[in-house]
Scaffold this active site. Structure first.
Site, mmCIF file in Angstrom:
data_model
loop_
_atom_site.group_PDB
_atom_site.id
_atom_site.type_symbol
_atom_site.label_atom_id
_atom_site.label_comp_id
_atom_site.label_asym_id
_atom_site.label_seq_id
_atom_site.Cartn_x
_atom_site.Cartn_y
_atom_site.Cartn_z
ATOM 1 C CB SER A 178 -12.557 7.060 -0.255
ATOM 2 O OG SER A 178 -11.598 6.730 -1.252
ATOM 3 C CE LYS A 225 -1.804 7.517 -0.091
ATOM 4 N NZ LYS A 225 -0.928 8.586 -0.508
ATOM 5 C CE LYS A 255 -1.168 -0.092 -5.830
ATOM 6 N NZ LYS A 255 -2.046 0.633 -6.735
ATOM 7 C CG ASN A 279 -14.403 6.841 -3.684
ATOM 8 O OD1 ASN A 279 -13.296 7.359 -3.496
ATOM 9 N ND2 ASN A 279 -14.705 5.624 -3.282
ATOM 10 C CB SER A 301 3.943 0.037 -5.395
ATOM 11 O OG SER A 301 4.795 0.177 -4.293
ATOM 12 C CE1 TYR A 346 -1.455 0.197 -2.098
ATOM 13 C CE2 TYR A 346 0.792 -0.240 -1.364
ATOM 14 C CZ TYR A 346 -0.092 0.418 -2.204
ATOM 15 O OH TYR A 346 0.387 1.281 -3.144
HETATM 16 P P1 NAD Z 1 -4.263 8.991 -2.814
HETATM 17 O O1 NAD Z 1 -5.004 8.245 -1.753
HETATM 18 O O2 NAD Z 1 -3.833 10.381 -2.531
HETATM 19 O O3 NAD Z 1 -5.126 8.994 -4.175
HETATM 20 C C1 NAD Z 1 -5.976 7.940 -4.530
HETATM 21 C C2 NAD Z 1 -7.333 8.538 -4.855
HETATM 22 O O4 NAD Z 1 -8.216 7.497 -5.279
HETATM 23 C C3 NAD Z 1 -7.992 9.236 -3.675
HETATM 24 O O5 NAD Z 1 -8.354 10.547 -4.060
HETATM 25 C C4 NAD Z 1 -9.232 8.377 -3.370
HETATM 26 O O6 NAD Z 1 -10.306 9.169 -2.924
HETATM 27 C C5 NAD Z 1 -9.504 7.717 -4.706
HETATM 28 N N1 NAD Z 1 -10.161 6.416 -4.651
HETATM 29 C C6 NAD Z 1 -9.776 5.323 -3.925
HETATM 30 N N2 NAD Z 1 -10.616 4.287 -4.178
HETATM 31 C C7 NAD Z 1 -11.536 4.730 -5.084
HETATM 32 C C8 NAD Z 1 -12.646 4.134 -5.736
HETATM 33 N N3 NAD Z 1 -12.999 2.859 -5.494
HETATM 34 N N4 NAD Z 1 -13.380 4.883 -6.610
HETATM 35 C C9 NAD Z 1 -13.031 6.171 -6.860
HETATM 36 N N5 NAD Z 1 -11.997 6.781 -6.269
HETATM 37 C C10 NAD Z 1 -11.256 6.075 -5.396
HETATM 38 O O7 NAD Z 1 -3.012 8.074 -3.240
HETATM 39 P P2 NAD Z 1 -1.714 8.446 -4.077
HETATM 40 O O8 NAD Z 1 -0.566 8.538 -3.145
HETATM 41 O O9 NAD Z 1 -2.007 9.559 -4.999
HETATM 42 O O10 NAD Z 1 -1.536 7.093 -4.885
HETATM 43 C C11 NAD Z 1 -2.075 6.930 -6.188
HETATM 44 C C12 NAD Z 1 -1.787 5.521 -6.653
HETATM 45 O O11 NAD Z 1 -0.386 5.279 -6.628
HETATM 46 C C13 NAD Z 1 -2.419 4.428 -5.797
HETATM 47 O O12 NAD Z 1 -2.834 3.383 -6.645
HETATM 48 C C14 NAD Z 1 -1.275 3.972 -4.929
HETATM 49 O O13 NAD Z 1 -1.421 2.644 -4.503
HETATM 50 C C15 NAD Z 1 -0.094 4.108 -5.888
HETATM 51 N N6 NAD Z 1 1.194 4.277 -5.233
HETATM 52 C C16 NAD Z 1 1.361 5.295 -4.331
HETATM 53 C C17 NAD Z 1 2.597 5.445 -3.689
HETATM 54 C C18 NAD Z 1 2.794 6.535 -2.657
HETATM 55 O O14 NAD Z 1 3.748 6.451 -1.885
HETATM 56 N N7 NAD Z 1 1.966 7.569 -2.601
HETATM 57 C C19 NAD Z 1 3.653 4.557 -3.980
HETATM 58 C C20 NAD Z 1 3.443 3.548 -4.924
HETATM 59 C C21 NAD Z 1 2.214 3.417 -5.551
#
Ligand code: NAD
Length: 342
Positions: free
Chosen positions: A36, A87, A156, A34, A127, A152
């Site tokens: 966001s 996140k 998870k 989306n 995570s 957050y």
């Molecule tokens: P990010 O925010 O770059 O990517 C998440 C994407 O999901 C975004 O593009 C956002 O627009 C989209 N999104 C969020 N809610 C939505 C919804 N309801 N409908 C449709 N789209 C939606 O985050 P990231 O760093 O790529 O992380 C990806 C996943 O990995 C997440 O679940 C995050 O919690 C997990 N994670 C990330 C890290 C980190 O350090 N980056 C560490 C551990 C776990």
């Protein structure tokens, strides 16, 4: 025919790198996001890397009618990689309901649709936050989880429980939860990478923004931890290595190589590095001097954590390959590209 994989959050940081690796392995990728926390331009940059622009739909996965409608129109999806989530740890403390609604309802909607539309497989982004500050290091997948430090982190933990309970109740669904340690770096082409909104909460974007002149100085939170040099220790994993692990997890499910219907893997390098070691590594890899200052510890930060990756190494046949300097250089090249720095 190429197998069709849905990547939720596929225009985000880890999702976009995973789309590229899936395409390189011959999968037909459909992205739902989306926007966001990401930009539509990411799709063009994925295309520049792989030559393929993935099919894309923009809607909120927490909307059950829209999610169901999507699956009704897109038959033949064989697996989901579910990255989409909010996140930001700090933000989640102020708006917990937004986090619980977005992160939990989107997962539950997907699980409902998996049953309704016969989509058997899901890989979920978890995570290392679920371990809190562990008593024993490194952490294995059997290390007990701790109470979450933030809403957050709790999403998870609860998401893992939702997956575990749903997969136990509905044997038609198989899943893998991947517990990421600290993903850093960018694609070597510098066409995709991490683009945090506002002040970065994570070390490496803070470093690259400081080096680029967007921030006056890098704050190092605490130098009195019980670690090699007093700064906090984490396990920093290159995002491309991380993305490749998702392709292996998908293959494992599609080829029925999984040993249980629900499996959990740690994804890290197996090595802990202190904040000051990363700062020095950045200066070494890029030749750019960093202006940094030691400040007080930050609430909610754990002292030290790194992964035992034996299970992922042996069961998935996956190991993190890229070194720290290469990874930090990729992060810097991405920051320079974004800011137009030569
Ligand atoms: P990010 O925010 O770059 O990517 C998440 C994407 O999901 C975004 O593009 C956002 O627009 C989209 N999104 C969020 N809610 C939505 C919804 N309801 N409908 C449709 N789209 C939606 O985050 P990231 O760093 O790529 O992380 C990806 C996943 O990995 C997440 O679940 C995050 O919690 C997990 N994670 C990330 C890290 C980190 O350090 N980056 C560490 C551990 C776990």
């Amino acid at each position: 025919m190429a197998k069709k994989i849905l990547v939720t959050g596929g225009t985000g940081y880890i999702g976009s790198h995973t789309v590229v690796e899936l395409q390189a392995s011959g999968y037909d990728v459909v992205v739902v996001d989306n926007l966001s926390n990401s930009s539509i331009d990411v799709l063009d940059n994925i295309e520049k890397i792989s030559g393929i622009k993935p099919q894309f739909e923009n809607f909120d996965l927490a909307d059950s009618a829209k999610t169901s409608d999507f699956f009704a129109r897109n038959a033949g999806i064989e697996a989901i990689i579910h990255f989409a989530a909010y996140k930001a740890v700090g933000e989640s403390v102020g708006v917990p309901l937004n986090y619980y609604r977005n992160n939990l309802v989107s997962l539950m909607n997907l699980l409902d649709c998996q049953r309704k539309f016969n989509v058997p497989n899901i890989v979920f982004s978890s995570s290392c936050t679920v371990y809190g500050q562990p008593e024993v290091l490194p952490v294995t997948e059997a290390t007990p989880r701790k109470d979450a430090e933030s809403p957050y982190g709790n999403t998870k933990r609860v998401s893992e429980d939702i997956l575990n309970d749903s997969i136990a109740a509905y044997p038609e669904i198989k899943g893998i939860a991947l517990r990421y340690f600290n993903p850093i770096g960018a694609h070597p082409t510098a066409l995709i990478g991490e683009l945090p909104l506002g002040v970065p909460q994570n070390l490496v974007p803070f470093i690259t923004q400081t080096a680029a002149g967007l921030r006056d100085e890098l704050k190092v939170f605490g130098n009195d931890y019980d670690t090699i040099d007093g700064s906090a220790v984490r396990d920093y994993i290159n995002v491309v290595d991380l993305a490749k692990a998702h392709v292996i997890a998908i293959e494992r499910l599609l080829e029925g190589k999984n040993k249980k219907n629900y499996e959990i893997f740690n994804l890290g390098t197996g090595t802990g590095l202190s904040v000051l070691e990363v700062v020095t590594g950045f200066e070494r890899a890029t030749g750019v001097k960093l202006n940094y200052k030691i400040v007080d510890r930050r609430a909610g930060d754990v002292e030290k954590i790194w992964a035992d990756t034996t299970f992922a190494n042996e069961e998935l046949g996956w190991t993190a390959e890229k070194g720290l300097d290469e990874t930090l250089l990729s992060a810097w090249n991405w920051e320079k590209k974004v800011r137009g720095i030569k």
